[in-house]
Design an enzyme around this catalytic site. Structure first.
Site, PDB file in Angstrom:
ATOM      1  N   ASP A 290      -8.609  -9.425  -0.088  1.00  0.00           N
ATOM      2  CA  ASP A 290      -9.146  -9.241  -1.440  1.00  0.00           C
ATOM      3  C   ASP A 290     -10.631  -9.516  -1.554  1.00  0.00           C
ATOM      4  OD1 ASP A 290      -6.883  -8.320  -2.853  1.00  0.00           O
ATOM      5  OD2 ASP A 290      -6.044 -10.339  -2.843  1.00  0.00           O
TER       6      ASP A 290
ATOM      7  N   ASP B 246      -1.696  -2.731  -2.593  1.00  0.00           N
ATOM      8  CA  ASP B 246      -2.932  -3.135  -3.260  1.00  0.00           C
ATOM      9  C   ASP B 246      -4.155  -3.027  -2.355  1.00  0.00           C
ATOM     10  OD1 ASP B 246      -0.471  -4.526  -3.833  1.00  0.00           O
ATOM     11  OD2 ASP B 246      -1.497  -5.764  -5.312  1.00  0.00           O
TER      12      ASP B 246
END
Length: 362
Positions: free
Chosen positions: A98, A166
């Site tokens: 991330d 994601d």
């Protein structure tokens, strides 16, 4: 001319004004300028806040940059720079995929809006950090380090390599940085990851798995399952939105027709399963229970709408379908049903109601 299902220029202007007001209100409510809003209860004024190590920490600085870009109000620039300072060390974080969300949504927007070269070394280091998670044999970027997540007694997790849908959203950092810093290996890694996601996450009907576990030495698929969806074989709507947006973004950088096909397949599934008001439920396959409607997820709708708007630029005869459906979603999100200004009891300084960060009542 705008149709009844399309936002007008005046609608957009009013939404930008409201977004600026809510973004400023959020600044005033932060407990510390080293804390980052993550989610909140509409009946509470306070946000649930995180440190600079959570995947959402770059979002609010990014919002500040965007509001500055649209309004020209220097106050938002000042706030963006001040809050962003606390994210500087994230560039060295090699423990998460991330870093793309965290750094490119903050420092990335800072550079793209201002052109200030002081932000470039941070972006480059973040890309280098993300590349440490790429395994050439697997041709994937590792998402989670917790080997054997959701394992059963007796499972061999020695070679577990976990990837989630994601992760498509973090490829933009690598694609952009590969060109900016002349690093073709970064482009190749991002491209390989996007193609691998299309091959291993998309089902025949265009829906997506949330988590795929690979063997870290062979790249073989060990298992497909979910973490935030209703069931392993269901379709978590925000994950599907990541696919619409992420495959479209990867196509923008590569012009690979396989990625465009993946984007349209994911988009068609998403569109065909929207409810009448075009705001998705948190999972497309969660059962409808008598007397209880499944929660909506406005964040999934917003993400997908953004992806659909861009996808409409690349798809020829389907342009009107994707553009029209994006406008349909946005029109609904901008209504009093889903915008916080439509609820007189809403105290939180968010823009939207009914975002489902995760639904534990599976």
């Amino acid at each position: 001319m705008a149709s009844n299902a399309e936002l007008t220029d005046n609608d957009i202007t009013q939404l930008v004004i409201y977004a600026a007001q809510q973004t400023a209100k959020t600044w005033s409510r932060l407990s510390s300028k080293r804390k980052y809003p993550a989610y909140g209860d509409p009946q509470e004024e306070e946000w649930s806040e995180t440190n600079a190590d959570k995947w959402t920490c770059g979002f609010y600085p990014g919002m500040l940059w965007m509001v500055y870009h649209f309004t020209g109000d220097d106050q938002f620039l000042t706030w963006a720079e001040r809050l962003q300072d606390g994210l500087t060390e994230v560039q060295h974080n090699r423990s998460t995929h991330d870093v793309g969300f965290m750094v490119f949504d903050s420092f990335g927007w800072a550079y793209r809006i201002t052109g200030e070269k002081k932000y470039l070394p941070i972006i480059r280091t973040a890309a280098e950090s993300l590349m440490t998670r790429y395994r050439p044999i697997v041709k994937r970027i590792r998402s989670w380090d917790n080997k054997g997540w959701n394992q059963q007694p007796g499972d061999d997790v020695t070679h577990s390599f976990l990837v989630i849908i994601d992760n498509l959203m973090n490829l933009n950092l690598l694609f952009w940085s590969a060109k900016q810093f002349t690093q073709p290996a970064w482009y190749e890694a991002a491209h390989a990851h996007a193609l691998g996601t299309a091959a291993n996450f998309l089902r025949p009907d265009g829906s997506t798995f949330h988590v795929v576990e690979f063997h870290d030495e062979t790249g073989e698929v060990l298992e497909r399952r979910t973490h935030q969806g209703y069931a392993d074989d269901s379709c978590w709507s925000r994950g599907q939105a990541w696919a619409v947006y992420g495959f479209t973004e990867s196509y923008r950088h590569t012009r690979d027709p396989e990625l465009l096909r993946a984007a349209t397949r994911a988009a068609d599934y998403f569109i065909d399963r929207l409810p009448e008001d075009a705001v998705p439920y948190w999972d497309f396959n969660a059962p409808v229970e008598e007397g209880r409607e499944q929660p909506r997820d406005t964040s999934a709708g917003a993400i997908a709408a953004s992806g659909l708007l861009e996808l409409s630029l690349y798809t020829g005869e389907k342009e009107s379908r994707y553009y029209g459906q994006a406008q349909r979603i946005l029109k609904s999100l901008a209504s009093d049903t889903y915008l916080t200004r439509g609820d007189p009891k809403a105290k939180i300084s968010s823009l939207l109601l009914y975002g489902t960060i995760g639904n534990p009542d599976k």
